[in-house]
Each structure stands twice: as C-alpha cells, then as structure tokens.
Design an enzyme around this catalytic site. Structure first.
Site, PDB file in Angstrom:
ATOM      1  N   LYS A   1      37.986  65.017 -39.988  1.00 37.78           N
ATOM      2  CA  LYS A   1      37.895  66.384 -40.512  1.00 37.78           C
ATOM      3  C   LYS A   1      36.848  66.410 -41.605  1.00 37.78           C
ATOM      4  O   LYS A   1      36.841  65.550 -42.489  1.00 37.78           O
ATOM      5  CB  LYS A   1      39.256  66.779 -41.075  1.00 37.78           C
TER       6      LYS A   1
HETATM    7  C1  5RP Z   1      42.973  68.723 -48.440  1.00 40.10           C
HETATM    8  C2  5RP Z   1      43.105  69.027 -47.019  1.00 40.10           C
HETATM    9  C3  5RP Z   1      43.613  70.328 -46.716  1.00 40.10           C
HETATM   10  O1  5RP Z   1      44.697  70.261 -45.880  1.00 40.10           O
HETATM   11  C4  5RP Z   1      42.610  71.128 -45.985  1.00 40.10           C
HETATM   12  O2  5RP Z   1      41.282  70.663 -46.109  1.00 40.10           O
HETATM   13  C5  5RP Z   1      42.577  72.434 -46.465  1.00 40.10           C
HETATM   14  O3  5RP Z   1      42.200  73.264 -45.465  1.00 40.10           O
HETATM   15  P1  5RP Z   1      41.387  74.495 -45.922  1.00 40.10           P
HETATM   16  O4  5RP Z   1      40.185  73.981 -46.659  1.00 40.10           O
HETATM   17  O5  5RP Z   1      40.991  75.149 -44.625  1.00 40.10           O
HETATM   18  O6  5RP Z   1      42.294  75.349 -46.764  1.00 40.10           O
HETATM   19  O7  5RP Z   1      42.844  68.286 -46.135  1.00 40.10           O
HETATM   20  O8  5RP Z   1      41.808  68.056 -48.646  1.00 40.10           O
END
Ligand code: 5RP
Length: 308
Positions: free
Chosen positions: A203
């Site tokens: 991710k």
């Molecule tokens: C923290 C994470 C969060 O779950 C995620 O990145 C947050 O999602 P978004 O940015 O879409 O609110 O991994 O680092």
C-alpha cells in the site's frame, strides 16, 4: 463404513485433454502456495484483478479520529460494499459482527501514538491470534527513511515469515514521515524494498508525477491509500488515475468514512476501481446515490435509539 458393494471403474479420464495450468491473476503471486493464493483471491476480485479495501485501522495510533468514533455505527453499514476490511484486532473483536463474510486485512504492527515518533513500531499481533481471527492478510507499516526504518523493515520480515508459515499474505504499508516527500523517487524506493522483503502486496500513496513507474517497478500488486479527506470528485479522480497507471485498487479510509454519504462514496469508488468508470460519471453516481442515502458520515446526528 464406506459402501463397497457397487464399485465401478471410472470412465471419464479425458485422455488427451491436458490438465489446465493457468497463471494466477495477480502479478508476482504465481509461485505462492494454494492457501496464500486463495486468501489473496478473497481480498482481490478475480473478475477484475482489483480491490476496494476499506481502511478503518487509524485508531491504532490516532485514537477516535473523525468518522471512526463508533465503528459499530459508522463502519458496519459500509462493510457490504467493501471487498476487504483493514482493521485492528481490537476493533474487529469489539465492533464488527462475526457474521460478516468479508476478508479481514489485520493490522499487525503498532506501539506508538501521534504524540511520539510514528516509526517506532513493533509487531503487535501474534500469528496465532491472526489465525484465530481468520485473517486473510496481515498489514505491516514500513517507514523507509524515518528514525526507525531498520526496525520497521525487521517487523515486515517477521510478519512475512510468520504469515508464510500459515499461508497468510502480508500487506506492507509505506508510512511516510512528515519530513519526506511523497514523490515517485521516494515511493518507488519504499514500495520496491517492501516487495523485495517479501510483502505480497503493498500500500502506498499516489503521486501526480511518475506513479506509473512506481507501479511498474513494484513486482507485486500496489493499492493506494486515500490520504487526507479531499472533495469527492478529486478523490475519485485520484483513484481513476492510479488505476489507469497500474494500481490494483485502493485501501481507502478517510475519503470514504469522512464523507457525508459514505455508502454512496464507496459505491462510486467501486465504479472507478472495478468498472473503470470515468471520475465525472462516478461523481454523478455519488450525487445520485447520496440523494437517497441515509447520512451516516461524521456530520450525521446520533441515531435514535429506543430504550430497552
Ligand atoms: C495508516 C494506515 C491507514 O489505515 C490508512 O493509510 C489510512 O487510509 P486513508 O489514508 O485512506 O485514510 O495505513 O498509515
């Protein structure tokens, strides 16, 4: 006792028809074992090769952030629209009904808060507990270039090894320190390190310039985080371009659950990710669904509850 009376020789051997041996649909995943592939095929839709993961794990370092004050009220209605739920074990056990059938991507690192250095994490879930919770994947934060870079890569290695023993894939999440630029050079470095250390999917953030190169150089599927709340059309545009440039989906949190109409928004995101709907069309879909949708986002009131 098995019935042995009527044993017959089989006839349908299809001699001459070679047994099919298809490549697995996700990039970089063909050599994985069956259980690992099967779990990945729960997180990613085999029909499109993509996923809309709903990230609601923010409380692990941010506490009750806007939209996640009551996961049982604000998130449970969204679950049917997500392909997978990214969540901590505490939120899962307390706030999500076990009857839900969506795959869980279990947050597996933590140990810090917004009051301290964010990269100072440790492995925060035992693999046995992940099995007990029927996790379909484990999520590990990796902080390239931050104070605890080495420790966070060590966490990834430990979780990948533990997950490999059980057939559970690992999602590496590239945490970017405040002082670092989220550009293609940095994201390319971070995502590639995660994949080379054994992450099964990664991710990361979208970047305007050079995202296609980041996606191409990462040998496993990439999903993008939504990041801070944007106007809905902009969030849909970001998802569209990311998919167009090689992302295999989104793992979106605030841009869904902080909307006024989160159920409408997650359906619009699905249209972009799975149907490659153009952002303006997906936004029209959002607006039309929003008209009819119950308001469950942060600006909605407290639901009426009858006293029992
Ligand atoms: C923290 C994470 C969060 O779950 C995620 O990145 C947050 O999602 P978004 O940015 O879409 O609110 O991994 O680092």
């Amino acid at each position: 006792m098995p019935d042995l009376d009527d044993l017959q020789d089989g006839k349908n051997y299809h001699i001459g028809v070679p047994m099919q041996s298809n490549a697995f649909f996700l990039k970089g995943s063909n050599s994985l074992d069956w259980g690992m592939k099967n779990r990945l095929a729960r997180v990613f839709n085999p029909a499109t090769g993509r996923t809309v993961m709903l990230a609601v794990d923010h409380g692990y370092f941010q506490g009750p952030t806007t939209g996640l004050e009551r996961i049982d009220i604000s998130i449970v209605p969204l679950v049917p629209y997500a392909d997978a739920l990214m969540i901590t074990r505490g939120a899962l056990r307390t706030s999500i009904p076990a009857e839900m059938s969506k795959p869980v991507v279990l947050r597996a690192t933590g140990g810090q808060s917004i009051l301290k250095e964010l990269s100072n994490e440790l492995v925060a879930v035992d693999i046995e507990d992940a099995v007990r919770l029927n996790a379909s994947a484990l999520a590990v934060q990796v902080y390239i270039g931050s104070a605890h870079e080495h420790q966070s890569i060590g966490n990834l290695v430990k979780v990948v090894d533990a997950g490999n023993r059980q057939g559970i894939p690992t999602l590496a999440v590239t945490g970017v320190g405040k002082e670092l630029a989220r550009d293609a050079k940095y994201l390319g470095l971070a995502t590639r390190i995660c994949a080379e250390m054994g992450a099964h999917f990664v991710k990361t953030y979208f970047c305007e310039k050079g995202f296609a190169r980041v996606a191409a150089a990462c040998p496993v599927p990439l999903v993008i985080a939504g990041g801070k709340k944007l106007p809905e059309l902009e969030a849909l545009q970001m998802a569209y371009v990311a998919i167009d440039q090689g992302a295999a989906g989104v793992d979106m949190g605030r841009n869904i659950f902080q909307c006024d109409a989160p159920i409408a928004m997650i359906q619009a995101v699905r249209a972009v990710v799975h149907d490659q709907e153009k952002p303006d069309k997906a936004y029209e879909l959002y607006l039309s669904l929003k008209k009819d949708a119950p308001r469950t986002g942060p600006s909605a009131g407290v639901p009426n509850r009858s006293r029992s």
